[in-house]
Design a protein around this motif. Sequence first.
Motif, PDB file in Angstrom:
ATOM      1  N   PHE A 280       0.830  -1.198   0.000  1.00 58.10           N
ATOM      2  CA  PHE A 280       0.000   0.000   0.000  1.00 58.10           C
ATOM      3  C   PHE A 280       0.870   1.257   0.000  1.00 58.10           C
ATOM      4  N   ILE A 281       1.931   1.230   0.789  1.00 60.38           N
ATOM      5  CA  ILE A 281       2.816   2.398   0.870  1.00 60.38           C
ATOM      6  C   ILE A 281       3.469   2.659  -0.482  1.00 60.38           C
ATOM      7  N   SER A 289      -2.151   7.555  -4.315  1.00 62.99           N
ATOM      8  CA  SER A 289      -3.472   6.926  -4.310  1.00 62.99           C
ATOM      9  C   SER A 289      -4.069   6.844  -2.909  1.00 62.99           C
ATOM     10  N   ARG A 290      -5.411   6.909  -2.871  1.00 64.27           N
ATOM     11  CA  ARG A 290      -6.139   6.451  -1.697  1.00 64.27           C
ATOM     12  C   ARG A 290      -6.625   5.040  -2.009  1.00 64.27           C
ATOM     13  N   PHE A 291      -7.126   4.334  -1.009  1.00 57.81           N
ATOM     14  CA  PHE A 291      -7.498   2.936  -1.200  1.00 57.81           C
ATOM     15  C   PHE A 291      -8.973   2.716  -0.874  1.00 57.81           C
ATOM     16  N   VAL A 292      -9.605   1.939  -1.727  1.00 54.94           N
ATOM     17  CA  VAL A 292     -10.991   1.530  -1.524  1.00 54.94           C
ATOM     18  C   VAL A 292     -10.953   0.063  -1.123  1.00 54.94           C
ATOM     19  N   LEU A 293     -11.255  -0.223   0.128  1.00 49.96           N
ATOM     20  CA  LEU A 293     -11.151  -1.576   0.658  1.00 49.96           C
ATOM     21  C   LEU A 293     -12.440  -2.326   0.356  1.00 49.96           C
ATOM     22  N   HIS A 315      -0.175   5.751   8.770  1.00 52.85           N
ATOM     23  CA  HIS A 315       0.826   6.247   7.818  1.00 52.85           C
ATOM     24  C   HIS A 315       0.279   7.417   6.995  1.00 52.85           C
ATOM     25  N   GLY A 316      -0.840   7.979   7.431  1.00 55.77           N
ATOM     26  CA  GLY A 316      -1.392   9.150   6.760  1.00 55.77           C
ATOM     27  C   GLY A 316      -1.984   8.866   5.397  1.00 55.77           C
TER      28      GLY A 316
END
Length: 337
Positions: A280-281, A289-293, A315-316
């Motif tokens: 992810f990092i 990017s942001r993440f859509v879980l 981790h912001g």
Amino acid sequence: MLIAEVLQSHGHRIKKQGRSWGGSWCPHCGEGSADSNRFCAWTGRDHKERWFCHACGARGDLADLISILEGVPLAQALKDARVSRPEPARPAMKGEPPMSAGAHRADAHAPIEAIKALLGRMLRTLPMWEPEVGAYLAMRGISKDVVVQAAHRGLVRMLPTNPMRARELYLHAAGGAQELVRLGFWAGNSDKWPANVFRPLLFFCGGLTAAEFRHIKPNSAYPKAIRQGVLTKPFVWRSERTDAVVVVEGVIDMLSLVQMGERRTIIALPGVNAWRLEWFIAAHRAYGSRFVLALDDDDAGNKMAEIIARALTEHGIESSRLLPQGAKDWNEMLMSQ
């Protein structure tokens, strides 16, 4: 301590406490908070590493932990644990053949290049389409067009459903049985039949260091899928849209989302417990990017979505939850449509 290193590589926060290590939460039950230390690991008087969860009572050694974290059978986890804990090199005895390059040596990176070469040959050699395997995917609502796109992206290959023909192609792609045995893709004696030829649907992880061989027959008495190799990256469907990355459980859900019109980059975890914060990092650093879980709407998926979201927040990194409508997972939703 190897247990601590494996946990940290999967995004767990763990700290030294005297002769033991304390973890913020248990990978088996998910219980714990930043300072709860529900999970602990230590080295016993017999010099063997062990772990224990004070919340659920789960316990075990390094292999048990790998099995939970990566969602693989214990037999595969034992192989992975042996790679993590290489045997010291020793002089060859008289009449003994020299050790194969990278086999149980301290240089744990040596086998990865051989695995990448093996999987690269499979991508070049194995068919992109087999009618019976294609029919199975069509039954799951996934069209030939999407499968062909996945094949061109290096995500999917197929073996014939006839095991004799599959064995022939598998051996040809690998360059022989001994290489398959050496790299752990054929357990035991090369005179026996490899289990992979009975699982004709192949999914390739990013980086070509691991592959998943999947059954297409329902209600099989054997494991639905076998993942082999060294897991370094998830399955990835890359897109020009990188503002958000969608995260799902497994390639079938990934292909289902593409079939339903998803145009963002998709990461498919190789099992709900098999994820690493570094994935992810790296994506966030590369694309912002942001993440859509979009994990399954069940106890395991919801719990793991909370755990991943919490780790990302630390981790912001922004994330949100997305659930399939009226279904447990995205393939179920696709088929209901």
